[in-house]
Design a protein around this motif. Sequence first.
Motif, PDB file in Angstrom:
ATOM      1  N   ILE A 140       0.838  -1.206   0.000  1.00 48.66           N
ATOM      2  CA  ILE A 140       0.000   0.000   0.000  1.00 48.66           C
ATOM      3  C   ILE A 140       0.873   1.256   0.000  1.00 48.66           C
ATOM      4  O   ILE A 140       0.601   2.220  -0.736  1.00 48.66           O
ATOM      5  CB  ILE A 140      -0.933  -0.008   1.225  1.00 48.66           C
ATOM      6  CG1 ILE A 140      -1.946  -1.145   1.092  1.00 48.66           C
ATOM      7  CG2 ILE A 140      -1.649   1.336   1.377  1.00 48.66           C
ATOM      8  CD1 ILE A 140      -2.819  -1.329   2.301  1.00 48.66           C
ATOM      9  N   ALA A 141       1.917   1.256   0.817  1.00 51.03           N
ATOM     10  CA  ALA A 141       2.813   2.411   0.872  1.00 51.03           C
ATOM     11  C   ALA A 141       3.432   2.672  -0.495  1.00 51.03           C
ATOM     12  O   ALA A 141       3.539   3.825  -0.938  1.00 51.03           O
ATOM     13  CB  ALA A 141       3.900   2.181   1.927  1.00 51.03           C
ATOM     14  N   GLN A 142       3.832   1.612  -1.186  1.00 50.61           N
ATOM     15  CA  GLN A 142       4.423   1.772  -2.513  1.00 50.61           C
ATOM     16  C   GLN A 142       3.402   2.324  -3.505  1.00 50.61           C
ATOM     17  O   GLN A 142       3.717   3.158  -4.345  1.00 50.61           O
ATOM     18  CB  GLN A 142       4.973   0.434  -2.994  1.00 50.61           C
ATOM     19  CG  GLN A 142       6.207  -0.022  -2.216  1.00 50.61           C
ATOM     20  CD  GLN A 142       6.605  -1.455  -2.529  1.00 50.61           C
ATOM     21  OE1 GLN A 142       5.797  -2.228  -3.044  1.00 50.61           O
ATOM     22  NE2 GLN A 142       7.840  -1.809  -2.212  1.00 50.61           N
ATOM     23  N   GLU A 143       2.177   1.858  -3.409  1.00 50.87           N
ATOM     24  CA  GLU A 143       1.126   2.347  -4.300  1.00 50.87           C
ATOM     25  C   GLU A 143       0.871   3.842  -4.081  1.00 50.87           C
ATOM     26  O   GLU A 143       0.620   4.591  -5.031  1.00 50.87           O
ATOM     27  CB  GLU A 143      -0.160   1.549  -4.065  1.00 50.87           C
ATOM     28  CG  GLU A 143      -1.290   1.883  -5.020  1.00 50.87           C
ATOM     29  CD  GLU A 143      -0.979   1.477  -6.454  1.00 50.87           C
ATOM     30  OE1 GLU A 143      -1.553   2.101  -7.369  1.00 50.87           O
ATOM     31  OE2 GLU A 143      -0.173   0.542  -6.660  1.00 50.87           O
ATOM     32  N   LEU A 144       0.939   4.281  -2.827  1.00 56.43           N
ATOM     33  CA  LEU A 144       0.705   5.690  -2.490  1.00 56.43           C
ATOM     34  C   LEU A 144       1.975   6.537  -2.589  1.00 56.43           C
ATOM     35  O   LEU A 144       1.917   7.750  -2.389  1.00 56.43           O
ATOM     36  CB  LEU A 144       0.138   5.790  -1.071  1.00 56.43           C
ATOM     37  CG  LEU A 144      -1.231   5.133  -0.849  1.00 56.43           C
ATOM     38  CD1 LEU A 144      -1.626   5.231   0.615  1.00 56.43           C
ATOM     39  CD2 LEU A 144      -2.287   5.776  -1.743  1.00 56.43           C
ATOM     40  N   VAL A 145       3.097   5.883  -2.878  1.00 54.84           N
ATOM     41  CA  VAL A 145       4.405   6.547  -2.998  1.00 54.84           C
ATOM     42  C   VAL A 145       4.747   7.292  -1.700  1.00 54.84           C
ATOM     43  O   VAL A 145       5.060   8.482  -1.686  1.00 54.84           O
ATOM     44  CB  VAL A 145       4.451   7.506  -4.208  1.00 54.84           C
ATOM     45  CG1 VAL A 145       5.901   7.843  -4.555  1.00 54.84           C
ATOM     46  CG2 VAL A 145       3.752   6.906  -5.417  1.00 54.84           C
TER      47      VAL A 145
END
Length: 320
Positions: A178-183
């Motif tokens: 999720i963190a990667q998706e939200l950058v």
Amino acid sequence: MTHRVGFLVFDQVTLLDVAGPVEVLHEASRFYETMLLSPQGGSVRTSSGIPLATIAVSDAGEIDTLVVPGGDQLAEHGAEVAVLEAARSLAATASRVASVCTGTFVLAELGLLAGRRATTHWRHARTLAHRYPDVDVVTDALHISDGRYLTSAGISAGIDMALALVEHDHGPEFARTIAQELVVYLQRPGGQSQFSAALRTPPPRTLALRTIIDAVHADPAADHSATTLAATAALSPRQITRLFHAELGTTPARWIERVRLDLAQQLILHGHSVTAAARRSGLGSDESLRRAFARHLGLTPTDYKRRFATSLSRDADPSG
């Protein structure tokens, strides 16, 4: 089974306090159902003027996690009675209670944080500690978990807290996705002190302490030894130490180091070398500067510059 998360919102709520955590949970929507609640339902206007459609608390049913976002008025004037009563009702049955930014003031006012560790926006941390002395206020944290209560620092820290919530519920790999998706960072390095300009010193109550503080702010790199401070305030070093402990909760040396670190941060952001920043700020050597950065910010001067410097820094003389 879907975990129901209710955000208790109100007029003049800070939009990002709501939108940030909601977006994190939306990315995990197969596990979480989010809803915006208010005491009466209907439209609620945020501090930025954007309206939010809400469900009345009485129509929400049971929720698993309550999140109370912040708004400037909560620290300045306190929450309205209807908001407090709604929060009290929802918290009584929720398995987990969280706050974003000044939403912590609502939980503290209800007595839910008595004897617990909590945090809030750095600008309001000392107000929280003064108003609710039974709360152990942690000033340099992005979020704190104590029992079933979670509190987060200012505004965007609600994203950090929501990621921590997901990590707790479903593991680090899912939260990292999720963190990667939200950058964004899964675990953002450093605490609030990297943003807070030394968690601003509150106005001193005594003239002697005000005189010392003004003198240090006027020239942080000057000689501010115990002897010099005593001469400035016409007090003994022991009396000055007592004043600092009583009003600021720290020692003169630690407070002066923090003021000097503030200046060093600004110098580095404007392109000065580590050596020049150490000298001009009064911290002295490169090693002293690096130790101060590590102790207070949890990162090196180079990392700090990489994270926060802008194009302005390219216009400065790098030699200092």
